[in-house]
Design a protein around this motif. Structure first.
Motif, PDB file in Angstrom:
ATOM      1  N   LEU A 158       0.714  -1.347  -0.158  1.00 17.72           N
ATOM      2  CA  LEU A 158      -0.105  -0.094  -0.041  1.00 17.72           C
ATOM      3  C   LEU A 158       0.929   1.165   0.056  1.00 17.72           C
ATOM      4  O   LEU A 158       0.709   2.194  -0.719  1.00 17.72           O
ATOM      5  CB  LEU A 158      -0.989   0.045   1.229  1.00 17.72           C
ATOM      6  N   LEU A 159       1.864   1.290   0.796  1.00 18.77           N
ATOM      7  CA  LEU A 159       2.779   2.658   0.840  1.00 18.77           C
ATOM      8  C   LEU A 159       3.404   2.776  -0.429  1.00 18.77           C
ATOM      9  O   LEU A 159       3.552   3.933  -0.790  1.00 18.77           O
ATOM     10  CB  LEU A 159       3.666   2.319   2.079  1.00 18.77           C
ATOM     11  N   ASP A 160       3.816   1.682  -1.061  1.00 20.24           N
ATOM     12  CA  ASP A 160       4.771   1.857  -2.127  1.00 20.24           C
ATOM     13  C   ASP A 160       3.397   2.193  -3.310  1.00 20.24           C
ATOM     14  O   ASP A 160       3.901   3.406  -4.064  1.00 20.24           O
ATOM     15  CB  ASP A 160       5.287   0.521  -3.172  1.00 20.24           C
ATOM     16  N   PHE A 161       2.465   1.829  -3.333  1.00 22.99           N
ATOM     17  CA  PHE A 161       1.255   2.408  -4.223  1.00 22.99           C
ATOM     18  C   PHE A 161       1.263   3.653  -4.048  1.00 22.99           C
ATOM     19  O   PHE A 161       0.971   4.666  -4.999  1.00 22.99           O
ATOM     20  CB  PHE A 161       0.106   1.404  -4.012  1.00 22.99           C
ATOM     21  N   LEU A 162       1.161   4.293  -2.855  1.00 19.24           N
ATOM     22  CA  LEU A 162       0.555   5.749  -2.319  1.00 19.24           C
ATOM     23  C   LEU A 162       1.877   6.552  -2.679  1.00 19.24           C
ATOM     24  O   LEU A 162       1.551   7.468  -3.566  1.00 19.24           O
ATOM     25  CB  LEU A 162       0.417   5.721  -1.030  1.00 19.24           C
ATOM     26  N   GLU A 163       3.139   6.102  -2.655  1.00 22.08           N
ATOM     27  CA  GLU A 163       4.131   6.814  -3.185  1.00 22.08           C
ATOM     28  C   GLU A 163       4.321   7.084  -4.426  1.00 22.08           C
ATOM     29  O   GLU A 163       4.669   8.141  -4.972  1.00 22.08           O
ATOM     30  CB  GLU A 163       5.488   6.052  -2.355  1.00 22.08           C
ATOM     31  N   GLY A 164       3.826   6.150  -5.126  1.00 17.06           N
ATOM     32  CA  GLY A 164       3.913   6.014  -6.696  1.00 17.06           C
ATOM     33  C   GLY A 164       2.802   7.007  -7.176  1.00 17.06           C
ATOM     34  O   GLY A 164       2.786   7.446  -8.412  1.00 17.06           O
ATOM     35  N   SER A 165       1.706   7.396  -6.394  1.00 16.45           N
ATOM     36  CA  SER A 165       0.818   8.199  -7.080  1.00 16.45           C
ATOM     37  C   SER A 165       0.920   9.667  -6.633  1.00 16.45           C
ATOM     38  O   SER A 165       0.125  10.382  -7.055  1.00 16.45           O
ATOM     39  CB  SER A 165      -0.656   7.955  -6.246  1.00 16.45           C
ATOM     40  N   LEU A 166       2.023   9.966  -6.100  1.00 21.24           N
ATOM     41  CA  LEU A 166       2.335  11.478  -5.632  1.00 21.24           C
ATOM     42  C   LEU A 166       2.467  12.470  -6.786  1.00 21.24           C
ATOM     43  O   LEU A 166       2.257  13.584  -6.769  1.00 21.24           O
ATOM     44  CB  LEU A 166       3.401  11.528  -4.619  1.00 21.24           C
ATOM     45  N   ASP A 167       2.840  12.000  -8.097  1.00 23.72           N
ATOM     46  CA  ASP A 167       2.995  12.986  -8.961  1.00 23.72           C
ATOM     47  C   ASP A 167       1.661  13.489  -9.390  1.00 23.72           C
ATOM     48  O   ASP A 167       1.676  14.503 -10.018  1.00 23.72           O
ATOM     49  CB  ASP A 167       3.647  12.123 -10.226  1.00 23.72           C
ATOM     50  N   HIS A 168       0.615  12.827  -9.154  1.00 25.57           N
ATOM     51  CA  HIS A 168      -0.663  13.338  -9.518  1.00 25.57           C
ATOM     52  C   HIS A 168      -1.376  14.047  -8.372  1.00 25.57           C
ATOM     53  O   HIS A 168      -2.500  14.769  -8.369  1.00 25.57           O
ATOM     54  CB  HIS A 168      -1.735  12.146  -9.806  1.00 25.57           C
TER      55      HIS A 168
END
Length: 76
Positions: A34-44
């Protein structure tokens, strides 16, 4: 004199942040990634303001700090 609306908003923010952290910890411990997924979404992620206070990077930095804090809490 303290503005009652600002005090209430601060209290809601503190409560919401606590509950969000606990939810993230709970899910991450049971479903790693989950944390990796959230981190990957930060560009948006961005600041919706339409005035001089708009600062997309400041919003992203707060999110990064929250993710870092959640990782540290889970690692304990």
């Amino acid at each position: 004199m303290t503005d009652d609306t600002a005090v209430q908003a601060r209290r809601r923010e503190i409560a919401s942040e606590h509950l969000l952290f606990k939810l993230i910890e709970y899910v991450e411990q049971r479903h790693p990634g989950l944390l990796d997924f959230l981190e990957g979404s930060l560009d948006h992620l961005g600041d919706p303001a339409h005035d001089e206070t708009k600062d997309d990077e400041a919003v992203r930095q707060i999110a990064r700090q929250m993710i870092t804090g959640a990782r540290a809490e889970i690692a304990e």
